[in-house]
Motif scaffolding. Structure first.
Motif, short mmCIF file in Angstrom:
data_model
loop_
_atom_site.label_atom_id
_atom_site.label_comp_id
_atom_site.label_asym_id
_atom_site.label_seq_id
_atom_site.Cartn_x
_atom_site.Cartn_y
_atom_site.Cartn_z
N GLU A 145 5.23 8.55 -9.58
CA GLU A 145 4.21 7.52 -9.47
C GLU A 145 3.73 7.39 -8.03
O GLU A 145 2.54 7.19 -7.76
CB GLU A 145 4.76 6.18 -9.98
N TRP A 146 4.65 7.50 -7.07
CA TRP A 146 4.30 7.44 -5.65
C TRP A 146 3.36 8.59 -5.30
O TRP A 146 2.37 8.41 -4.59
CB TRP A 146 5.57 7.51 -4.81
N ILE A 147 3.65 9.79 -5.82
CA ILE A 147 2.79 10.94 -5.57
C ILE A 147 1.41 10.70 -6.17
O ILE A 147 0.38 11.01 -5.55
CB ILE A 147 3.42 12.23 -6.15
N ARG A 148 1.39 10.14 -7.36
CA ARG A 148 0.10 9.86 -8.00
C ARG A 148 -0.76 8.95 -7.12
O ARG A 148 -1.97 9.15 -6.99
CB ARG A 148 0.32 9.19 -9.36
N ARG A 149 -0.14 7.95 -6.52
CA ARG A 149 -0.88 6.97 -5.72
C ARG A 149 -1.18 7.46 -4.30
O ARG A 149 -2.23 7.13 -3.74
CB ARG A 149 -0.10 5.65 -5.64
N GLN A 150 -0.27 8.23 -3.72
CA GLN A 150 -0.34 8.49 -2.29
C GLN A 150 -0.89 9.87 -1.89
O GLN A 150 -1.44 10.01 -0.80
CB GLN A 150 1.07 8.37 -1.68
N VAL A 151 -0.71 10.87 -2.73
CA VAL A 151 -1.04 12.25 -2.30
C VAL A 151 -2.41 12.66 -2.82
O VAL A 151 -2.69 12.58 -4.02
CB VAL A 151 0.05 13.23 -2.78
N ASN A 152 -3.24 13.12 -1.90
CA ASN A 152 -4.60 13.54 -2.22
C ASN A 152 -4.72 15.06 -2.17
O ASN A 152 -3.85 15.75 -1.63
CB ASN A 152 -5.58 12.93 -1.22
N LEU A 153 -5.81 15.56 -2.72
CA LEU A 153 -6.07 16.99 -2.69
C LEU A 153 -6.70 17.37 -1.35
O LEU A 153 -7.44 16.59 -0.75
CB LEU A 153 -6.98 17.39 -3.84
N THR A 154 -6.42 18.57 -0.91
CA THR A 154 -6.85 18.98 0.43
C THR A 154 -8.36 19.02 0.58
O THR A 154 -8.90 18.79 1.66
CB THR A 154 -6.25 20.35 0.78
N ASP A 155 -9.09 19.31 -0.52
CA ASP A 155 -10.54 19.39 -0.37
C ASP A 155 -11.20 18.02 -0.22
O ASP A 155 -12.42 17.92 -0.10
CB ASP A 155 -11.18 20.16 -1.53
N ALA B 60 9.32 5.69 -25.52
CA ALA B 60 9.84 4.74 -24.54
C ALA B 60 10.37 5.48 -23.31
O ALA B 60 10.19 5.03 -22.17
CB ALA B 60 10.95 3.89 -25.16
N GLN B 61 11.01 6.61 -23.54
CA GLN B 61 11.53 7.40 -22.43
C GLN B 61 10.41 8.01 -21.60
O GLN B 61 10.52 8.13 -20.37
CB GLN B 61 12.43 8.52 -22.96
N LEU B 62 9.30 8.36 -22.26
CA LEU B 62 8.17 8.91 -21.53
C LEU B 62 7.61 7.92 -20.52
O LEU B 62 7.09 8.31 -19.47
CB LEU B 62 7.06 9.32 -22.51
N GLN B 63 7.73 6.64 -20.85
CA GLN B 63 7.20 5.62 -19.93
C GLN B 63 7.97 5.60 -18.61
O GLN B 63 7.51 5.02 -17.63
CB GLN B 63 7.28 4.24 -20.59
N GLN B 64 9.13 6.25 -18.57
CA GLN B 64 9.93 6.29 -17.35
C GLN B 64 9.62 7.52 -16.50
O GLN B 64 10.23 7.71 -15.44
CB GLN B 64 11.43 6.30 -17.71
N LEU B 65 8.69 8.36 -16.95
CA LEU B 65 8.41 9.59 -16.21
C LEU B 65 8.00 9.31 -14.77
O LEU B 65 8.40 10.01 -13.84
CB LEU B 65 7.32 10.40 -16.92
N GLY B 66 7.21 8.28 -14.58
CA GLY B 66 6.74 7.96 -13.23
C GLY B 66 7.86 7.58 -12.27
O GLY B 66 7.67 7.64 -11.05
N ASP B 67 9.02 7.19 -12.80
CA ASP B 67 10.15 6.81 -11.95
C ASP B 67 10.97 8.03 -11.50
O ASP B 67 11.82 7.89 -10.62
CB ASP B 67 11.08 5.84 -12.70
N GLU B 68 10.74 9.18 -12.14
CA GLU B 68 11.47 10.38 -11.71
C GLU B 68 11.08 10.74 -10.29
O GLU B 68 9.98 10.43 -9.83
CB GLU B 68 11.16 11.55 -12.65
N ARG B 69 12.01 11.40 -9.60
CA ARG B 69 11.80 11.66 -8.18
C ARG B 69 11.83 13.16 -7.89
O ARG B 69 12.53 13.93 -8.56
CB ARG B 69 12.86 10.94 -7.33
N MET B 70 11.09 13.55 -6.88
CA MET B 70 11.06 14.94 -6.44
C MET B 70 10.89 14.97 -4.93
O MET B 70 10.67 13.94 -4.28
CB MET B 70 9.93 15.71 -7.13
N GLY B 71 10.98 16.15 -4.36
CA GLY B 71 10.93 16.27 -2.92
C GLY B 71 9.52 16.39 -2.37
O GLY B 71 8.61 16.89 -3.04
N ILE B 72 9.34 15.92 -1.14
CA ILE B 72 8.09 16.10 -0.42
C ILE B 72 8.42 16.33 1.05
O ILE B 72 9.34 15.70 1.60
CB ILE B 72 7.14 14.89 -0.59
N GLU B 73 7.75 17.26 1.66
CA GLU B 73 7.90 17.52 3.09
C GLU B 73 6.56 17.25 3.75
O GLU B 73 5.53 17.75 3.31
CB GLU B 73 8.33 18.97 3.34
#
Length: 532
Positions: free
Chosen positions: A61-71, A228-241
């Protein structure tokens, strides 16, 4: 020996342990206060090649809100074509940054992958953090010589060595995905699909495809998903550098060059897997799994030394291998898909395959093994199993110093592919493998599977008569030739189309062709090859 700890020492140990617990609790409380801030991100610092980077774990969810496309970077906006919305490569943009175009057809594929697969996994995203002043040459953040007074990332350390800390994310800060743009659009699409229940499917240029969309209800029903479990997808976490768009003391031009170079180096060093390596590692594609098991388990392929090239997709005329793992996978796919039992293994477009059940895989291996049992009994393959050189049977006559090269159809990947598909279709139409291979044995004994012989129908189709080399563009025609010679084509239209393809392959211009006796004749004199 009495090893009991004196009461006084036991009390001291308990006091130390309690002090450590309190110490850890205080640190945890302080970290929680810092980590939970909306305007900052908790990171670990890395240094490589003179550029600091900041590594973090963030939610989808953080990536959805914060990360933009380079173009969308202001740096590039003057190079965006107003009509198409795409990055226009001009003198300015090509010198500023080199960025691959986004293939928007992958958006829906990646969204489905995240939603359907319990074991989904994305590698970290590499992003650039920029500030409004970076794109304002008149900003006070640039000194008189045009160098940045500060970096575009403000870092506050939380430990003595400065390895852990916070980077400020003010409302005006902007993150752009330097590497991982397809991951970003996939994440955003998946979360949109979950929240709205639908997602438009786009082509590679981002145009919405008519009458094609993804429905969450359909995906849930087809895959037995827990909504119901799908609604938690946005809470999953991944790496960003994250790297800074500008370093302290860097000019704007130098910053642009560094960011562009970083992108180029990241993509150049990411060496893609070869088709053979993909086939070796793929644990989802049922056809790849079947091919791999047959490659390492079939008596013929294991008895002949180095029979399978597991890495490359092609075989040179002098090579020892009989086939490649990629070819075996292609053969398994076309042969098995001719039967409706394996239709569920197929994928559409760029979708990832779903691993078949054990019973299905076992059936696939048995059916594909039966095909190779029959291939191994062909005269040429029996000769190879007895010790005759593979290269002699593969090479064309002009490639062999002794002129003994046989140019065999089934020792070229394209010929093996044509055989598997033709046999699969004939078998699905009701012919037994024994009957099919009895006829193929006759063709093999007659030399009718020799590619560079003018009397054979492959001449001009799979054998380039001008370049004296293999021609893969004739594969579909070769499939039809095999079907015709062994079992017959189903309709008069099919036979007419095949004859026209053979005429074109044998054409020498001015309405003339070379016939099966090497004579020049009018096109009308070219017929279909003999049917057994």
């Amino acid at each position: 020996m009495d090893t009991q700890i004196p009461p006084s020492r036991a009390t001291d140990i308990e006091a130390i342990a309690e002090a450590r617990r309190k110490h850890d609790e205080v640190i945890a409380d302080l970290l929680e206060t810092s980590i939970s801030r909306e305007d900052a991100l908790f990171v670990e610092v890395a240094h490589m090649g003179g550029t600091p980077s900041y590594i973090a774990s963030v939610s989808l969810e953080w990536i959805r809100r914060q990360v933009n496309l380079t173009d969308t970077m202001p740096l590039l906006k003057r190079s965006i074509d107003k009509e198409t919305g795409k990055l226009r490569i001009d003198e300015e943009s090509i010198e500023i940054i080199s960025q691959r175009s986004i293939d928007w057809s992958r958006e829906a594929v990646l969204a489905k992958y995240l939603i359907e697969r319990d074991t989904h996994k994305f590698p970290p995203i590499l992003a650039v953090l920029s500030q409004p002043w970076v794109d304002d040459p008149d900003s006070e953040m640039w000194d008189e010589e045009g160098c940045a007074k500060e970096a575009s990332i403000a870092f506050r350390r939380l430990d003595v060595r400065g390895r852990l800390g916070l980077i400020d994310l003010s409302a005006k800060s902007r993150l752009y995905a330097l590497d991982g743009q397809h991951r970003v659009i996939g994440i955003k699409a998946a979360l949109e699909l979950i929240s709205t229940g639908r997602l438009d499917v786009r082509d590679k240029d981002r145009k919405v495809k008519r009458d094609e969309m993804l429905s969450l209800d359909d995906l849930v029903a087809e895959n037995g998903l827990d909504e119901a479990q799908l609604q938690q997808l946005g809470d999953e976490r991944m790496g960003i550098e994250i790297i800074p768009a500008v370093l302290k003391g860097e000019s704007r031009a130098d910053a642009q060059l560094r960011v562009r170079t970083t992108f180029t180096h990241v993509n150049k060093q990411a060496s893609p897997l070869t088709p053979g390596e993909i086939a070796q590692l793929d644990e989802d594609d049922g056809f790849a799994i079947v091919a791999r098991r047959v490659a390492v388990g079939h008596p013929f392929l294991t008895r002949v030394k180095s029979a399978v090239n597991f890495k490359n997709s092609t075989i040179s005329s002098r090579s020892v291998p009989i086939t490649t793992l990629q070819t075996l996978t292609w053969m398994a796919r076309t042969y098995l898909l001719a039967h409706n039992d394996y239709a569920g293994w197929a994928t559409k477009g760029k979708e990832l395959a779903r691993r078949p059940e054990k019973a299905g895989l076992a059936r696939g291996v048995a059916d594909y093994t039966a095909l190779w049992d029959h291939i191994a009994e062909l005269p040429t393959f029996r000769a190879i199993a007895a010790g005759e050189p593979v290269a002699r049977h593969r090479r064309f006559a002009h490639e062999d110093k002794t002129g003994v090269g046989y140019g065999h159809l089934l020792l070229r990947p394209v010929g093996q592919q044509a055989l598997a598909q033709a046999v699969g279709l004939l078998h699905a139409e009701g012919m037994s493998l024994d009957h099919i291979f009895a006829k193929l044995t006759t063709l093999d004994r007659r030399g009718a599977l020799r590619l560079d012989a003018v009397e054979n129908p492959w001449w001009g189709v799979l054998y380039d008569i001008n370049g004296k080399r293999i021609s893969i563009k004739g594969r579909e025609t070769a499939i039809k030739i095999l079907r015709h010679m062994v079992g017959g084509l189903p309709t008069e239209k099919d036979r007419k189309v095949l004859r026209e393809a053979i005429v074109e392959a044998r054409s020498i211009g001015d309405g003339e062709c070379r016939d099966y006796t090497n004579n020049i004749v009018p096109k009308s004199k070219i017929g279909l090859p003999e049917q057994l």
